[in-house]
Design a protein around this motif. Structure first.
Motif, mmCIF file in Angstrom:
data_model
loop_
_atom_site.group_PDB
_atom_site.id
_atom_site.type_symbol
_atom_site.label_atom_id
_atom_site.label_comp_id
_atom_site.label_asym_id
_atom_site.label_seq_id
_atom_site.Cartn_x
_atom_site.Cartn_y
_atom_site.Cartn_z
ATOM 1 N N ILE A 14 0.843 -1.201 0.000
ATOM 2 C CA ILE A 14 0.000 0.000 0.000
ATOM 3 C C ILE A 14 0.873 1.243 0.000
ATOM 4 O O ILE A 14 0.656 2.172 -0.773
ATOM 5 C CB ILE A 14 -0.963 0.006 1.209
ATOM 6 N N TYR A 18 1.086 3.793 -3.120
ATOM 7 C CA TYR A 18 0.626 5.154 -2.851
ATOM 8 C C TYR A 18 1.690 6.160 -3.306
ATOM 9 O O TYR A 18 1.373 7.189 -3.911
ATOM 10 C CB TYR A 18 0.290 5.333 -1.376
ATOM 11 N N TYR A 21 1.564 6.373 -7.046
ATOM 12 C CA TYR A 21 0.410 7.182 -7.442
ATOM 13 C C TYR A 21 0.724 8.676 -7.299
ATOM 14 O O TYR A 21 0.492 9.464 -8.215
ATOM 15 C CB TYR A 21 -0.804 6.805 -6.598
ATOM 16 N N GLN A 22 1.257 9.067 -6.153
ATOM 17 C CA GLN A 22 1.564 10.482 -5.915
ATOM 18 C C GLN A 22 2.607 11.008 -6.901
ATOM 19 O O GLN A 22 2.510 12.139 -7.373
ATOM 20 C CB GLN A 22 2.033 10.693 -4.477
ATOM 21 N N ASN A 59 6.975 1.904 5.048
ATOM 22 C CA ASN A 59 5.555 2.016 5.325
ATOM 23 C C ASN A 59 5.280 1.643 6.768
ATOM 24 O O ASN A 59 5.879 0.698 7.289
ATOM 25 C CB ASN A 59 4.782 1.078 4.398
ATOM 26 N N VAL A 83 5.667 6.359 4.250
ATOM 27 C CA VAL A 83 4.216 6.494 4.301
ATOM 28 C C VAL A 83 3.766 6.006 5.677
ATOM 29 O O VAL A 83 4.088 4.898 6.088
ATOM 30 C CB VAL A 83 3.533 5.670 3.186
ATOM 31 N N SER A 86 -1.002 4.339 6.433
ATOM 32 C CA SER A 86 -1.454 3.945 5.098
ATOM 33 C C SER A 86 -2.711 3.091 5.130
ATOM 34 O O SER A 86 -3.436 3.039 4.145
ATOM 35 C CB SER A 86 -0.348 3.174 4.374
ATOM 36 N N PRO A 91 -3.316 8.440 4.250
ATOM 37 C CA PRO A 91 -1.873 8.294 4.426
ATOM 38 C C PRO A 91 -1.172 9.647 4.561
ATOM 39 O O PRO A 91 -1.608 10.638 3.978
ATOM 40 C CB PRO A 91 -1.414 7.582 3.165
#
Length: 136
Positions: A14, A18, A21-22, A59, A83, A86, A91
Motif C-alpha cells: 500500500i 501510494y 500514485y503520488q 511504510n 508512508v 497507510s 496516508p
C-alpha cells in the motif's frame, strides 16, 4: 502467523503504490522494484526529458518511530519516502533526502542493527508532503 505476514506484505505494498500514485500525479514516470518483505522497496522516477532520481519507501500502519533494519547503510537511494497511516485511508507522506534521513537516524539501544527516526523529528513541515524535494 501466516496471516500476520500477509498483512505486513499488503501494508508495505500500500505504501509503495501510494508513493507511485503520488509521483504519477506530479508527472513523474515510475519504475519500482519489490524484492521481498525484508527488503526495502526501491524505485526510480523521471520526468520526460528530465532528471532521474531514485527512491526507497518505508511504510507504517500507524504513527510512531520510522524504523530501519540495517541503519545508515540501508539507505542506498537519493530519497527516502515514508508512508505513515497507510491503512486508515488518510496516508501521510514524509520525504527525506538520503543525507537528511541519515542525519535524523538514531541507533536503537536494544538492537544495534536497527535505527529509527522519531515522530517528533519527522512529523514537521520540513518533511511532511515535501514532494518538491525531488525536483530540486
Amino acid at each position: 502467523m501466516a496471516g500476520n505476514k500477509n498483512l505486513r506484505r499488503v501494508s508495505g505494498n500500500i505504501g509503495l503504490y501510494y508513493v507511485c500514485y503520488q509521483l504519477s500525479v506530479r508527472d513523474w514516470r515510475v519504475l519500482v522494484s519489490k524484492c521481498n518483505m525484508s527488503c526495502p522497496n526501491h524505485g526510480r522516477c523521471w520526468k520526460v526529458q528530465g532528471q532521474v532520481v531514485s527512491f526507497q519507501t518505508t511504510n507504517q500502519r500507524e504513527k510512531g518511530p520510522i524504523q530501519f533494519d540495517g541503519g545508515h547503510e540501508k539507505i542506498t537511494e537519493d530519497f527516502l519516502i515514508s508512508v505513515v497511516n497507510s491503512d486508515n485511508g488518510k496516508p501521510e507522506v514524509y520525504v527525506f533526502t538520503a543525507d537528511e534521513a541519515r542525519d535524523c537516524m538514531v541507533v536503537s539501544e536494544t538492537n544495534p542493527d536497527r535505527s529509527f527516526i522519531g515522530e517528533k523529528v519527522y512529523d514537521t513541515d520540513r518533511f511532511s508532503e515535501r514532494w518538491d524535494k525531488l525536483a530540486s
